[in-house]
Design an enzyme around this catalytic site. Structure first.
Site, PDB file in Angstrom:
ATOM      1  N   ASP A 120      44.437  24.776  10.426  1.00 34.93           N
ATOM      2  CA  ASP A 120      43.399  24.473  11.407  1.00 34.93           C
ATOM      3  C   ASP A 120      43.398  25.438  12.579  1.00 34.93           C
ATOM      4  O   ASP A 120      42.748  25.188  13.588  1.00 34.93           O
ATOM      5  CB  ASP A 120      43.575  23.047  11.930  1.00 34.93           C
ATOM      6  CG  ASP A 120      44.890  22.872  12.707  1.00 34.93           C
ATOM      7  OD1 ASP A 120      45.793  23.704  12.522  1.00 34.93           O
ATOM      8  OD2 ASP A 120      44.989  21.905  13.477  1.00 34.93           O
ATOM      9  N   ARG A 200      29.723  34.589   9.013  1.00 32.14           N
ATOM     10  CA  ARG A 200      29.631  33.887  10.300  1.00 32.14           C
ATOM     11  C   ARG A 200      29.647  34.860  11.478  1.00 32.14           C
ATOM     12  O   ARG A 200      30.564  34.865  12.285  1.00 32.14           O
ATOM     13  CB  ARG A 200      30.727  32.836  10.449  1.00 32.14           C
ATOM     14  CG  ARG A 200      30.671  31.749   9.386  1.00 32.14           C
ATOM     15  CD  ARG A 200      31.662  30.640   9.660  1.00 32.14           C
ATOM     16  NE  ARG A 200      31.586  29.609   8.601  1.00 32.14           N
ATOM     17  CZ  ARG A 200      32.333  28.514   8.571  1.00 32.14           C
ATOM     18  NH1 ARG A 200      33.220  28.302   9.530  1.00 32.14           N
ATOM     19  NH2 ARG A 200      32.201  27.646   7.592  1.00 32.14           N
TER      20      ARG A 200
END
Length: 328
Positions: A120, A200
């Protein structure tokens, strides 16, 4: 080079950065009205450490008296009215990244952030409810998740003169189609170099994003993606494809408050598509619903025509720079 560039005066004084961002993050003052705090150790925590300074609640302008790598064992939370000013030293953050949570008026300048650990791990995570943020002249690469994530009603952010490399999911703006409150998000990304990152640059849900004078090359999936209800104004950027030729993609998703799936809109104004690069503007939400940045911020924003001079500048003058720390 005869190229008109932004921020020509911000390095003449220590606090010259405050309030000088172009675009949506233009109000960010960082620690303009606070004391100067000097980082004297590369330790993760304790007196003299970066974490110790970021923990303080009063306004603070953080500078470094040491160079080297700071290995962060957990996310480094940054308080409101803080500047992390890496000019004058070479500071690399690794392990975990920076977290801007429910804070405002933060400036992050001239750092290397690379080598994330953990599934994460974002290099810079901006959520929730943070605003007036400026990230300038940082080199970001090789994290496990995103390099910069903006979500959960965080807004009025500028990312400028940064270099992105060796990474997959580069910048995400709006994390989930159920987060309909993210329609408030506004981000400016300008004079950045995306060097072979896969996708992205950015991917956007809901938000309004102004991209100008960036150079994006050799992506592996797409350059820019407009997803649910996003508005992207692509303004005088340089897109140079490698194996994947199409710059713009549209992904349909269903917003939490709608019945039908939809993508977003992209308006391409003055962009340069190099070689065999294809814009790929067909099939999305069109450009009629895309906002005009001139209705949101002032006239001194510098947008130059895409050119070889701009390309050269972005290749050599983005990311971490070996520049002295200005005097107070």
């Amino acid at each position: 080079m005869g190229l008109e560039l932004p921020y020509g005066s911000v390095d003449f004084s220590l606090r010259g950065l405050a309030g000088q961002a172009e675009g949506f993050g233009r109000l960010a003052v960082g620690g303009q009205n606070g004391d100067v705090y000097s980082v004297t150790t590369l330790a993760d925590d304790g007196p003299g450490s970066l974490r110790y300074g970021c923990r303080k609640k009063e306004a603070l302008w953080i500078v470094f008296q040491v160079s080297g790598t700071i290995e962060l064992r957990s996310y480094l939370s940054v308080s409101s009215y803080t500047t992390i000013d890496g000019r004058g030293q070479k500071i690399k953050l690794t392990g975990k990244g920076l977290r801007l949570k429910e804070c405002e008026h933060v400036i992050i300048c001239n750092l290397l952030i690379e080598g994330g650990v953990g599934d994460d791990a974002d290099a810079i995570q901006i959520k929730p409810n943070s605003k007036h943020i400026w990230i300038d002249r940082c080199s970001l690469s090789d994290f496990c998740d995103g390099l910069i994530d903006v979500s959960r009603q965080s807004t009025d952010i500028t990312i400028s003169r940064c270099r992105f490399a060796n990474h997959n999911k580069t910048i995400l703006i709006g994390a989930d189609p159920s987060h309909v409150e993210d329609r408030c998000i506004r981000v400016t990304i300008h004079h950045c170099f995306f060097d072979g990152t896969r996708q992205r640059h950015p991917r956007v849900r809901f938000g309004k994003v102004h991209l100008y004078n960036n150079y994006t090359r050799n992506w592996a999936i797409y350059a820019v993606c407009a997803s649910v209800d996003s508005q992207i104004y692509s303004d005088c950027n340089i897109y140079e494809a490698g194996h994947k030729k199409i710059a713009f993609k549209y992904y349909k998703e269903k917003a939490g408050d709608k019945e039908e799936e939809c993508s977003g809109g992209i308006r391409s104004q003055g962009d340069l598509f190099v070689g065999e690069t294809e814009a790929g503007l067909e099939g999305g939400g069109g450009d009629s619903c895309v906002f005009d940045p001139r209705e949101y911020y002032n006239k001194w924003t510098v947008v130059a025509p895409p050119s070889d001079d701009l390309k050269h500048y972005l290749q050599h003058c983005t990311g971490f720079q070996n520049i002295p720390l200005p005097s107070i």
